[in-house]
Motif scaffolding. Structure first.
Motif, PDB file in Angstrom:
ATOM      1  N   ARG A 138       1.083  -1.210  -0.017  1.00 42.41           N
ATOM      2  CA  ARG A 138       0.168  -0.123   0.085  1.00 42.41           C
ATOM      3  C   ARG A 138       0.763   1.217  -0.050  1.00 42.41           C
ATOM      4  O   ARG A 138       0.505   2.191  -0.657  1.00 42.41           O
ATOM      5  CB  ARG A 138      -0.828  -0.102   1.228  1.00 42.41           C
ATOM      6  N   SER A 139       1.965   1.055   0.891  1.00 36.85           N
ATOM      7  CA  SER A 139       2.587   2.322   1.031  1.00 36.85           C
ATOM      8  C   SER A 139       3.359   2.422  -0.481  1.00 36.85           C
ATOM      9  O   SER A 139       3.543   3.598  -0.854  1.00 36.85           O
ATOM     10  CB  SER A 139       3.764   2.119   1.892  1.00 36.85           C
ATOM     11  N   LYS A 140       3.928   1.606  -1.085  1.00 38.52           N
ATOM     12  CA  LYS A 140       4.513   1.473  -2.380  1.00 38.52           C
ATOM     13  C   LYS A 140       3.452   2.074  -3.399  1.00 38.52           C
ATOM     14  O   LYS A 140       4.040   2.845  -4.113  1.00 38.52           O
ATOM     15  CB  LYS A 140       4.936   0.109  -2.821  1.00 38.52           C
ATOM     16  N   PHE A 141       2.328   1.425  -3.438  1.00 36.17           N
ATOM     17  CA  PHE A 141       1.453   1.687  -4.219  1.00 36.17           C
ATOM     18  C   PHE A 141       1.190   3.219  -4.206  1.00 36.17           C
ATOM     19  O   PHE A 141       0.958   3.953  -5.052  1.00 36.17           O
ATOM     20  CB  PHE A 141       0.056   1.168  -4.153  1.00 36.17           C
ATOM     21  N   ALA A 142       1.075   3.623  -2.700  1.00 35.41           N
ATOM     22  CA  ALA A 142       0.679   5.268  -2.561  1.00 35.41           C
ATOM     23  C   ALA A 142       1.724   6.141  -3.327  1.00 35.41           C
ATOM     24  O   ALA A 142       1.554   7.040  -3.708  1.00 35.41           O
ATOM     25  CB  ALA A 142       0.609   5.364  -1.101  1.00 35.41           C
ATOM     26  N   GLU A 143       3.128   5.532  -3.172  1.00 37.42           N
ATOM     27  CA  GLU A 143       4.131   6.387  -3.684  1.00 37.42           C
ATOM     28  C   GLU A 143       3.865   6.425  -5.086  1.00 37.42           C
ATOM     29  O   GLU A 143       4.410   7.539  -5.476  1.00 37.42           O
ATOM     30  CB  GLU A 143       5.457   5.702  -2.965  1.00 37.42           C
ATOM     31  N   LEU A 144       3.646   5.343  -5.386  1.00 33.92           N
ATOM     32  CA  LEU A 144       3.500   5.223  -7.054  1.00 33.92           C
ATOM     33  C   LEU A 144       2.522   6.387  -7.583  1.00 33.92           C
ATOM     34  O   LEU A 144       2.590   6.733  -8.541  1.00 33.92           O
ATOM     35  CB  LEU A 144       3.361   3.823  -7.596  1.00 33.92           C
ATOM     36  N   VAL A 145       1.348   5.994  -6.704  1.00 32.10           N
ATOM     37  CA  VAL A 145       0.191   6.977  -7.300  1.00 32.10           C
ATOM     38  C   VAL A 145       0.706   8.475  -7.095  1.00 32.10           C
ATOM     39  O   VAL A 145       0.280   9.138  -7.863  1.00 32.10           O
ATOM     40  CB  VAL A 145      -1.021   6.697  -6.403  1.00 32.10           C
ATOM     41  N   ALA A 146       1.323   8.781  -5.957  1.00 32.36           N
ATOM     42  CA  ALA A 146       1.501  10.047  -5.729  1.00 32.36           C
ATOM     43  C   ALA A 146       2.673  10.612  -6.955  1.00 32.36           C
ATOM     44  O   ALA A 146       2.615  11.682  -7.336  1.00 32.36           O
ATOM     45  CB  ALA A 146       2.078  10.348  -4.371  1.00 32.36           C
ATOM     46  N   LEU A 157       4.447  18.025  -5.668  1.00 29.78           N
ATOM     47  CA  LEU A 157       3.636  17.986  -4.521  1.00 29.78           C
ATOM     48  C   LEU A 157       4.241  18.071  -3.226  1.00 29.78           C
ATOM     49  O   LEU A 157       5.379  17.428  -3.013  1.00 29.78           O
ATOM     50  CB  LEU A 157       2.682  16.561  -4.572  1.00 29.78           C
ATOM     51  N   SER A 158       3.462  18.612  -2.336  1.00 31.32           N
ATOM     52  CA  SER A 158       4.007  18.764  -0.940  1.00 31.32           C
ATOM     53  C   SER A 158       3.722  17.478  -0.232  1.00 31.32           C
ATOM     54  O   SER A 158       3.051  16.508  -0.392  1.00 31.32           O
ATOM     55  CB  SER A 158       3.509  19.878  -0.446  1.00 31.32           C
ATOM     56  N   ASP A 159       4.358  17.425   1.034  1.00 28.89           N
ATOM     57  CA  ASP A 159       4.288  16.160   1.935  1.00 28.89           C
ATOM     58  C   ASP A 159       2.760  15.971   2.409  1.00 28.89           C
ATOM     59  O   ASP A 159       2.176  14.849   2.117  1.00 28.89           O
ATOM     60  CB  ASP A 159       5.294  16.400   3.152  1.00 28.89           C
ATOM     61  N   GLU A 160       2.235  17.124   2.368  1.00 29.54           N
ATOM     62  CA  GLU A 160       0.443  17.182   2.552  1.00 29.54           C
ATOM     63  C   GLU A 160      -0.048  16.403   1.643  1.00 29.54           C
ATOM     64  O   GLU A 160      -0.978  15.662   1.767  1.00 29.54           O
ATOM     65  CB  GLU A 160       0.161  18.507   2.983  1.00 29.54           C
ATOM     66  N   ASP A 161       0.237  16.983   0.463  1.00 25.17           N
ATOM     67  CA  ASP A 161      -0.619  16.361  -0.865  1.00 25.17           C
ATOM     68  C   ASP A 161       0.084  14.919  -0.935  1.00 25.17           C
ATOM     69  O   ASP A 161      -0.987  13.984  -1.242  1.00 25.17           O
ATOM     70  CB  ASP A 161       0.133  17.169  -2.036  1.00 25.17           C
ATOM     71  N   ILE A 165      -3.086  11.969  -0.904  1.00 21.19           N
ATOM     72  CA  ILE A 165      -3.167  10.984  -2.194  1.00 21.19           C
ATOM     73  C   ILE A 165      -2.957   9.598  -1.614  1.00 21.19           C
ATOM     74  O   ILE A 165      -3.758   8.619  -1.817  1.00 21.19           O
ATOM     75  CB  ILE A 165      -2.196  11.395  -3.136  1.00 21.19           C
ATOM     76  N   ASN A 166      -1.936   9.402  -0.687  1.00 24.23           N
ATOM     77  CA  ASN A 166      -1.903   8.008  -0.327  1.00 24.23           C
ATOM     78  C   ASN A 166      -3.168   7.653   0.582  1.00 24.23           C
ATOM     79  O   ASN A 166      -3.361   6.388   0.714  1.00 24.23           O
ATOM     80  CB  ASN A 166      -0.569   8.009   0.778  1.00 24.23           C
ATOM     81  N   ALA A 167      -3.711   8.215   1.351  1.00 26.30           N
ATOM     82  CA  ALA A 167      -4.805   7.827   2.078  1.00 26.30           C
ATOM     83  C   ALA A 167      -6.080   7.704   1.310  1.00 26.30           C
ATOM     84  O   ALA A 167      -6.698   6.585   1.530  1.00 26.30           O
ATOM     85  CB  ALA A 167      -5.197   9.168   3.266  1.00 26.30           C
ATOM     86  N   GLU A 168      -6.174   8.360   0.129  1.00 23.94           N
ATOM     87  CA  GLU A 168      -7.202   8.257  -0.663  1.00 23.94           C
ATOM     88  C   GLU A 168      -7.028   6.891  -1.534  1.00 23.94           C
ATOM     89  O   GLU A 168      -8.094   6.273  -1.701  1.00 23.94           O
ATOM     90  CB  GLU A 168      -7.454   9.413  -1.636  1.00 23.94           C
TER      91      GLU A 168
END
Length: 173
Positions: A138-146, A157-161, A165-168
């Motif tokens: 999930r973390s890897k996927f979120a990073e890839l999505v980001a 993107l900022s850290d907040e972004d 995106i990772n949460a979504e």
């Protein structure tokens, strides 16, 4: 008359045969003495020894018969004792088999419990590992999505972004 002739002939009869009365009586006395000595000193002690020997032989035969009876009794008692020991050994062997069966059953139950615990622990560990890998994916996927989002939008993107995106992305998974 015949009696007087016959009596006269009878008196001369020992002399006609060479028999002398004095010598005969002396020989008879010597014979009686010799027979008495032989009987008293020879035959009686021999007969006494023979009687003692006969008694010892009888005692020996009685002792032999008694020994044979005692031996038969000892053999019979020995067989009874051996049978008792054999029966006790069978009972002890059967008891040992029962105890061994109980121990075997207990060990099998313990082994089954341990196997179940091992399997349960392995499942829990597999679940934990799967969650870790899932979280890592999930973390890897979120990073890839980001990363994909930043490339598509062209915006840094900022850290907040990244967090949003990772949460979504994680919610949708």
């Amino acid at each position: 008359m015949y009696t007087s002739i016959l009596a006269a002939d009878l008196q001369d009869l020992p002399a006609q045969f060479g028999l002398h009365v004095e010598a005969f009586i002396a020989h008879l006395l010597a014979f009686i003495i010799i027979v008495s000595v032989v009987v008293f000193f020879g035959i009686k002690p021999v007969m006494k020894q023979l009687e003692e020997r006969r008694k010892r032989i009888e005692e020996g035969e009685q002792m032999h018969a008694r020994s044979e009876r005692e031996l038969a009794e000892v053999k019979a008692r020995g067989e009874v004792i051996m049978n008792e020991v054999h029966d006790k050994a069978k009972a002890e062997l059967e008891h040992a088999r029962q105890v061994a069966g109980g121990i075997r059953d207990d060990l099998a139950a313990k082994a089954a419990e341990e196997a179940k615990l091992i399997v349960d622990n392995a499942r829990r560990q597999a679940e934990i590992d799967a969650r870790r890998q899932e979280d890592a994916l999930r973390s890897k996927f979120a990073e890839l999505v980001a990363s994909a989002t930043s490339q598509v939008t062209g915006k840094v993107l900022s850290d907040e972004d990244h967090r949003l995106i990772n949460a979504e992305a994680i919610r949708h998974l």
